[in-house]
Scaffold this active site. Structure first.
Site, PDB file in Angstrom:
ATOM      1  N   THR A  90       5.887  15.848 -34.201  1.00 55.61           N
ATOM      2  CA  THR A  90       5.579  14.498 -34.669  1.00 55.61           C
ATOM      3  C   THR A  90       5.278  13.614 -33.469  1.00 55.61           C
ATOM      4  OG1 THR A  90       6.342  12.672 -36.071  1.00 55.61           O
ATOM      5  CG2 THR A  90       7.981  13.708 -34.650  1.00 55.61           C
ATOM      6  N   ASP A 120       6.517  14.199 -29.631  1.00 54.48           N
ATOM      7  CA  ASP A 120       5.592  14.217 -28.499  1.00 54.48           C
ATOM      8  C   ASP A 120       5.857  12.959 -27.680  1.00 54.48           C
ATOM      9  OD1 ASP A 120       3.545  14.349 -26.709  1.00 54.48           O
ATOM     10  OD2 ASP A 120       1.928  14.468 -28.184  1.00 54.48           O
ATOM     11  N   ASP A 189       2.189  16.011 -41.935  1.00 50.48           N
ATOM     12  CA  ASP A 189       1.128  15.424 -42.751  1.00 50.48           C
ATOM     13  C   ASP A 189       0.735  16.322 -43.919  1.00 50.48           C
ATOM     14  OD1 ASP A 189       0.005  17.412 -41.261  1.00 50.48           O
ATOM     15  OD2 ASP A 189      -1.711  16.249 -40.551  1.00 50.48           O
ATOM     16  N   GLU A 275      -3.336  29.780 -34.320  1.00 43.10           N
ATOM     17  CA  GLU A 275      -2.630  30.660 -35.257  1.00 43.10           C
ATOM     18  C   GLU A 275      -2.885  32.128 -34.920  1.00 43.10           C
ATOM     19  OE1 GLU A 275      -3.729  26.821 -37.368  1.00 43.10           O
ATOM     20  OE2 GLU A 275      -4.712  28.272 -36.062  1.00 43.10           O
ATOM     21  N   HIS A 302      -2.911  20.395 -47.308  1.00 46.69           N
ATOM     22  CA  HIS A 302      -3.172  19.628 -46.087  1.00 46.69           C
ATOM     23  C   HIS A 302      -3.631  18.230 -46.509  1.00 46.69           C
ATOM     24  CE1 HIS A 302      -3.189  20.055 -41.838  1.00 46.69           C
ATOM     25  NE2 HIS A 302      -3.481  21.333 -41.833  1.00 46.69           N
TER      26      HIS A 302
END
Length: 325
Positions: A90, A120, A189, A275, A302
Protein backbone atom coordinates in the site's frame (compact mmCIF):
# COMPACT_ATOMS: atom_id res chain seq x y z
CA UNK A 1 -69.04 -85.92 81.65
CA UNK A 2 -69.22 -82.18 81.24
CA UNK A 3 -66.93 -81.67 84.20
CA UNK A 4 -64.32 -83.90 82.62
CA UNK A 5 -64.41 -81.92 79.31
CA UNK A 6 -64.16 -78.58 81.09
CA UNK A 7 -61.20 -79.75 83.13
CA UNK A 8 -59.32 -80.91 80.01
CA UNK A 9 -60.18 -77.71 78.16
CA UNK A 10 -58.75 -75.54 80.94
CA UNK A 11 -55.62 -77.72 81.05
CA UNK A 12 -54.98 -77.23 77.23
CA UNK A 13 -55.97 -73.55 77.10
CA UNK A 14 -52.61 -72.14 78.26
CA UNK A 15 -50.75 -74.21 75.70
CA UNK A 16 -53.04 -73.08 72.92
CA UNK A 17 -52.46 -69.46 73.85
CA UNK A 18 -48.68 -69.97 73.82
CA UNK A 19 -48.82 -71.51 70.31
CA UNK A 20 -50.97 -68.64 68.97
CA UNK A 21 -48.60 -66.01 70.39
CA UNK A 22 -45.55 -67.71 68.84
CA UNK A 23 -47.22 -67.94 65.43
CA UNK A 24 -48.15 -64.25 65.54
CA UNK A 25 -44.57 -63.19 66.35
CA UNK A 26 -43.12 -65.35 63.56
CA UNK A 27 -45.40 -63.83 60.88
CA UNK A 28 -44.17 -60.28 61.74
CA UNK A 29 -40.52 -61.05 60.95
CA UNK A 30 -39.29 -59.80 57.47
CA UNK A 31 -39.03 -62.52 54.90
CA UNK A 32 -35.50 -63.33 53.65
CA UNK A 33 -34.79 -62.21 50.06
CA UNK A 34 -35.43 -64.80 47.45
CA UNK A 35 -32.27 -65.89 45.65
CA UNK A 36 -32.98 -66.84 42.06
CA UNK A 37 -31.87 -70.28 41.26
CA UNK A 38 -29.45 -70.59 38.38
CA UNK A 39 -30.91 -71.74 35.13
CA UNK A 40 -28.99 -74.51 33.46
CA UNK A 41 -29.32 -74.69 29.68
CA UNK A 42 -29.10 -78.11 28.18
CA UNK A 43 -27.27 -76.54 25.19
CA UNK A 44 -24.52 -74.74 27.11
CA UNK A 45 -21.57 -76.89 28.00
CA UNK A 46 -18.51 -76.15 30.05
CA UNK A 47 -15.37 -78.05 30.57
CA UNK A 48 -15.93 -81.79 30.95
CA UNK A 49 -19.51 -81.43 29.84
CA UNK A 50 -20.53 -79.53 32.97
CA UNK A 51 -23.63 -77.41 32.60
CA UNK A 52 -23.13 -73.65 32.86
CA UNK A 53 -25.80 -71.39 34.37
CA UNK A 54 -27.18 -68.67 32.08
CA UNK A 55 -28.36 -65.23 33.16
CA UNK A 56 -32.08 -64.75 32.90
CA UNK A 57 -33.32 -61.93 30.73
CA UNK A 58 -31.74 -62.99 27.42
CA UNK A 59 -28.28 -64.04 26.29
CA UNK A 60 -27.26 -60.56 25.09
CA UNK A 61 -28.40 -58.50 28.03
CA UNK A 62 -25.14 -58.74 29.94
CA UNK A 63 -23.08 -57.77 26.88
CA UNK A 64 -25.25 -54.73 26.21
CA UNK A 65 -24.80 -53.52 29.78
CA UNK A 66 -21.05 -53.94 29.59
CA UNK A 67 -20.88 -52.07 26.27
CA UNK A 68 -22.92 -49.20 27.68
CA UNK A 69 -20.55 -48.83 30.60
CA UNK A 70 -17.49 -48.48 28.37
CA UNK A 71 -16.41 -44.90 27.50
CA UNK A 72 -16.61 -44.02 23.79
CA UNK A 73 -13.33 -44.34 21.90
CA UNK A 74 -11.40 -41.04 21.64
CA UNK A 75 -11.91 -39.16 18.39
CA UNK A 76 -8.78 -38.22 16.41
CA UNK A 77 -8.00 -34.49 16.66
CA UNK A 78 -9.03 -32.38 13.68
CA UNK A 79 -6.12 -31.03 11.59
CA UNK A 80 -5.40 -27.34 12.17
CA UNK A 81 -6.97 -24.90 9.73
CA UNK A 82 -4.26 -23.57 7.37
CA UNK A 83 -3.50 -19.90 7.96
CA UNK A 84 -3.92 -17.57 5.00
CA UNK A 85 -1.17 -14.95 4.87
CA UNK A 86 -2.33 -11.99 2.79
CA UNK A 87 0.49 -9.66 1.69
CA UNK A 88 -0.86 -6.22 0.77
CA UNK A 89 1.41 -3.48 -0.57
CA UNK A 90 0.00 0.00 0.00
CA UNK A 91 1.05 3.61 -0.49
CA UNK A 92 -0.18 7.04 0.57
CA UNK A 93 -2.95 8.50 -1.61
CA UNK A 94 -6.39 10.09 -1.07
CA UNK A 95 -8.25 6.76 -1.38
CA UNK A 96 -5.81 4.69 0.70
CA UNK A 97 -7.94 4.46 3.85
CA UNK A 98 -11.10 3.77 1.82
CA UNK A 99 -9.36 0.92 -0.02
CA UNK A 100 -7.99 -0.58 3.20
CA UNK A 101 -11.38 -0.29 4.91
CA UNK A 102 -13.08 -2.30 2.17
CA UNK A 103 -10.33 -4.91 2.32
CA UNK A 104 -10.45 -5.17 6.12
CA UNK A 105 -14.23 -5.66 6.04
CA UNK A 106 -13.64 -8.70 3.84
CA UNK A 107 -10.75 -10.10 5.88
CA UNK A 108 -12.74 -9.94 9.14
CA UNK A 109 -15.05 -12.61 7.75
CA UNK A 110 -12.22 -15.01 6.90
CA UNK A 111 -11.15 -17.49 9.59
CA UNK A 112 -7.46 -17.91 10.42
CA UNK A 113 -6.15 -15.03 8.30
CA UNK A 114 -3.01 -12.98 9.00
CA UNK A 115 -2.73 -9.65 7.21
CA UNK A 116 0.79 -8.47 6.27
CA UNK A 117 0.43 -4.81 5.33
CA UNK A 118 3.55 -3.28 3.79
CA UNK A 119 3.77 0.47 3.26
CA UNK A 120 5.81 2.03 0.48
CA UNK A 121 7.43 4.49 2.88
CA UNK A 122 10.56 5.13 4.88
CA UNK A 123 8.56 4.85 8.13
CA UNK A 124 5.18 3.61 9.28
CA UNK A 125 2.50 6.25 8.78
CA UNK A 126 0.18 7.25 11.61
CA UNK A 127 -2.86 6.72 9.39
CA UNK A 128 -2.08 3.07 8.66
CA UNK A 129 -0.91 2.41 12.23
CA UNK A 130 -4.17 3.74 13.69
CA UNK A 131 -6.18 1.88 11.07
CA UNK A 132 -4.59 -1.49 11.86
CA UNK A 133 -4.95 -0.92 15.62
CA UNK A 134 -8.72 -0.52 15.16
CA UNK A 135 -9.17 -3.15 12.46
CA UNK A 136 -9.35 -6.05 14.93
CA UNK A 137 -7.34 -8.38 12.68
CA UNK A 138 -4.18 -10.44 13.27
CA UNK A 139 -1.73 -8.31 11.34
CA UNK A 140 1.87 -7.29 10.79
CA UNK A 141 2.78 -3.74 9.79
CA UNK A 142 5.92 -3.40 7.67
CA UNK A 143 7.41 -0.60 5.60
CA UNK A 144 10.03 -0.31 2.89
CA UNK A 145 10.44 2.53 0.37
CA UNK A 146 10.64 1.99 -3.37
CA UNK A 147 13.88 3.50 -4.73
CA UNK A 148 13.23 6.66 -6.71
CA UNK A 149 14.74 5.20 -9.89
CA UNK A 150 12.05 2.49 -9.94
CA UNK A 151 9.10 4.86 -9.69
CA UNK A 152 9.05 5.70 -13.39
CA UNK A 153 5.90 4.86 -15.40
CA UNK A 154 5.96 1.42 -16.99
CA UNK A 155 8.16 -0.22 -14.36
CA UNK A 156 6.85 -2.95 -12.07
CA UNK A 157 5.37 -1.67 -8.82
CA UNK A 158 5.28 -2.99 -5.24
CA UNK A 159 8.29 -5.25 -5.81
CA UNK A 160 10.12 -4.23 -2.64
CA UNK A 161 6.94 -4.42 -0.57
CA UNK A 162 6.07 -7.98 -1.67
CA UNK A 163 9.64 -9.10 -1.05
CA UNK A 164 9.50 -7.58 2.44
CA UNK A 165 6.42 -9.67 3.17
CA UNK A 166 8.18 -12.82 1.91
CA UNK A 167 11.20 -12.06 4.07
CA UNK A 168 9.02 -11.64 7.17
CA UNK A 169 7.36 -15.01 6.57
CA UNK A 170 10.69 -16.78 6.16
CA UNK A 171 12.13 -15.12 9.22
CA UNK A 172 9.13 -16.03 11.34
CA UNK A 173 8.93 -19.68 10.27
CA UNK A 174 12.56 -20.35 9.38
CA UNK A 175 13.64 -21.64 12.81
CA UNK A 176 10.57 -23.70 13.64
CA UNK A 177 8.31 -26.23 12.02
CA UNK A 178 5.84 -24.23 10.00
CA UNK A 179 2.13 -24.77 10.53
CA UNK A 180 -0.02 -25.32 7.42
CA UNK A 181 -0.41 -22.04 5.59
CA UNK A 182 -1.12 -20.37 2.26
CA UNK A 183 0.36 -17.16 0.85
CA UNK A 184 -1.78 -14.78 -1.21
CA UNK A 185 -0.87 -11.40 -2.70
CA UNK A 186 -3.93 -9.24 -1.94
CA UNK A 187 -3.62 -5.82 -3.54
CA UNK A 188 -5.75 -3.17 -1.85
CA UNK A 189 -7.50 -2.07 -5.05
CA UNK A 190 -9.21 -5.43 -5.70
CA UNK A 191 -12.55 -6.90 -4.64
CA UNK A 192 -12.58 -10.44 -3.20
CA UNK A 193 -15.35 -12.99 -2.78
CA UNK A 194 -15.31 -14.92 0.50
CA UNK A 195 -15.54 -18.12 -1.54
CA UNK A 196 -12.08 -17.40 -2.92
CA UNK A 197 -10.48 -17.92 0.50
CA UNK A 198 -12.22 -21.27 0.91
CA UNK A 199 -10.82 -22.32 -2.45
CA UNK A 200 -7.23 -21.27 -1.82
CA UNK A 201 -7.01 -22.77 1.69
CA UNK A 202 -6.57 -26.29 0.25
CA UNK A 203 -3.57 -25.28 -1.88
CA UNK A 204 -0.93 -28.03 -1.88
CA UNK A 205 1.69 -26.18 -3.91
CA UNK A 206 0.44 -23.41 -6.25
CA UNK A 207 -3.25 -22.88 -7.06
CA UNK A 208 -4.74 -20.66 -9.78
CA UNK A 209 -8.13 -19.19 -10.75
CA UNK A 210 -9.68 -16.53 -13.03
CA UNK A 211 -9.51 -12.76 -12.39
CA UNK A 212 -12.21 -10.36 -13.54
CA UNK A 213 -11.83 -6.95 -15.20
CA UNK A 214 -8.17 -7.30 -16.11
CA UNK A 215 -5.99 -7.26 -19.23
CA UNK A 216 -8.48 -5.22 -21.22
CA UNK A 217 -11.06 -8.02 -20.97
CA UNK A 218 -14.00 -8.92 -18.77
CA UNK A 219 -11.83 -11.68 -17.29
CA UNK A 220 -8.68 -13.71 -17.77
CA UNK A 221 -8.32 -17.34 -16.78
CA UNK A 222 -6.20 -20.47 -17.05
CA UNK A 223 -7.47 -22.98 -19.62
CA UNK A 224 -8.05 -26.38 -18.02
CA UNK A 225 -8.40 -29.84 -19.55
CA UNK A 226 -8.77 -32.99 -17.47
CA UNK A 227 -7.92 -31.07 -14.30
CA UNK A 228 -4.65 -29.64 -15.69
CA UNK A 229 -3.75 -26.14 -16.89
CA UNK A 230 -2.97 -26.29 -20.62
CA UNK A 231 -3.01 -22.62 -21.61
CA UNK A 232 -4.26 -19.12 -20.93
CA UNK A 233 -7.27 -17.05 -21.94
CA UNK A 234 -5.81 -13.55 -21.85
CA UNK A 235 -5.89 -10.30 -23.78
CA UNK A 236 -2.22 -9.39 -23.29
CA UNK A 237 0.87 -11.41 -24.16
CA UNK A 238 -0.44 -14.94 -24.12
CA UNK A 239 3.15 -16.10 -24.69
CA UNK A 240 4.05 -15.40 -21.07
CA UNK A 241 5.09 -18.56 -19.17
CA UNK A 242 2.37 -17.78 -16.60
CA UNK A 243 -0.11 -15.40 -18.23
CA UNK A 244 -1.82 -14.62 -14.96
CA UNK A 245 -2.57 -11.61 -12.77
CA UNK A 246 -1.06 -11.13 -9.31
CA UNK A 247 -4.52 -11.75 -7.81
CA UNK A 248 -4.90 -15.06 -9.63
CA UNK A 249 -2.76 -17.47 -7.62
CA UNK A 250 -1.82 -18.65 -4.12
CA UNK A 251 1.27 -20.48 -2.88
CA UNK A 252 1.67 -22.98 -0.06
CA UNK A 253 3.73 -21.65 2.84
CA UNK A 254 5.88 -24.78 2.71
CA UNK A 255 6.79 -23.99 -0.90
CA UNK A 256 7.86 -20.47 0.11
CA UNK A 257 10.06 -21.82 2.88
CA UNK A 258 11.52 -24.54 0.66
CA UNK A 259 12.57 -21.94 -1.93
CA UNK A 260 14.28 -19.22 0.12
CA UNK A 261 15.69 -17.47 -2.96
CA UNK A 262 12.34 -17.09 -4.72
CA UNK A 263 11.61 -13.34 -4.82
CA UNK A 264 10.25 -10.71 -7.18
CA UNK A 265 13.08 -9.48 -9.35
CA UNK A 266 13.93 -5.96 -10.43
CA UNK A 267 16.84 -6.63 -12.75
CA UNK A 268 15.85 -8.21 -16.04
CA UNK A 269 12.12 -8.25 -15.23
CA UNK A 270 9.93 -6.67 -17.88
CA UNK A 271 6.63 -4.88 -17.18
CA UNK A 272 3.84 -7.41 -16.71
CA UNK A 273 6.28 -10.28 -16.20
CA UNK A 274 6.59 -10.20 -12.40
CA UNK A 275 4.12 -13.05 -11.91
CA UNK A 276 5.89 -15.28 -14.42
CA UNK A 277 9.36 -14.44 -13.10
CA UNK A 278 8.26 -15.36 -9.57
CA UNK A 279 6.29 -18.52 -10.37
CA UNK A 280 9.06 -19.94 -12.58
CA UNK A 281 11.22 -20.19 -9.46
CA UNK A 282 8.80 -22.41 -7.53
CA UNK A 283 6.60 -24.42 -9.92
CA UNK A 284 5.71 -25.46 -13.46
CA UNK A 285 2.52 -25.06 -15.47
CA UNK A 286 1.88 -28.80 -15.21
CA UNK A 287 1.90 -28.62 -11.40
CA UNK A 288 -0.67 -25.81 -11.10
CA UNK A 289 -3.87 -26.64 -9.20
CA UNK A 290 -7.02 -25.23 -10.86
CA UNK A 291 -9.55 -23.83 -8.41
CA UNK A 292 -12.95 -22.12 -8.77
CA UNK A 293 -14.66 -25.02 -10.60
CA UNK A 294 -11.75 -25.70 -12.93
CA UNK A 295 -11.19 -21.98 -13.46
CA UNK A 296 -14.74 -21.27 -14.66
CA UNK A 297 -15.82 -18.90 -11.84
CA UNK A 298 -14.61 -15.35 -11.17
CA UNK A 299 -14.07 -14.78 -7.44
CA UNK A 300 -11.76 -11.72 -7.54
CA UNK A 301 -12.05 -8.50 -9.54
CA UNK A 302 -9.49 -5.83 -10.45
CA UNK A 303 -11.93 -3.05 -9.59
CA UNK A 304 -9.63 -0.12 -8.70
CA UNK A 305 -11.16 2.93 -7.11
CA UNK A 306 -12.02 5.77 -9.46
CA UNK A 307 -9.54 8.62 -9.42
CA UNK A 308 -10.96 11.22 -7.07
CA UNK A 309 -11.64 14.80 -8.13
CA UNK A 310 -10.03 17.23 -5.68
CA UNK A 311 -10.13 20.30 -7.91
CA UNK A 312 -11.95 22.32 -5.24
CA UNK A 313 -9.74 21.27 -2.34
CA UNK A 314 -8.15 24.44 -0.85
CA UNK A 315 -4.39 24.71 -0.99
CA UNK A 316 -4.24 25.49 2.72
CA UNK A 317 -6.30 23.93 5.47
CA UNK A 318 -9.30 26.20 6.13
CA UNK A 319 -11.54 24.00 8.27
CA UNK A 320 -11.57 24.46 12.04
CA UNK A 321 -11.03 20.73 12.62
CA UNK A 322 -8.67 18.19 11.15
CA UNK A 323 -10.41 15.08 9.79
CA UNK A 324 -8.61 11.95 8.66
CA UNK A 325 -10.00 10.67 5.36
Amino acid sequence: MKSVLFSRFFILLPWMLIVIIMLDVDTRRPAPPLTPRPYFSPYAGGRGGARLPLRRGGPGRGREQRNESRPPPPQPPEPPLPTIYAITPTYSRPVQKAELTRLANTFRQVAQLHWILVEDAAARSELVSRFLARAGLPSTHLHVPTPRRYKRPGLPRATEQRNAGLAWLRQRHGHQRAQPGVLFFADDDNTYSLELFQEMRTTRKVSVWPVGLVGGRRYERPLVENGKVVGWYTGWRADRPFAIDMAGFAVSLQVILSNPKAVFKRRGSQPGMQESDFLKQITTVEELEPKASNCTKVLVWHTRTEKVNLANEPKYHLDTVTIEV
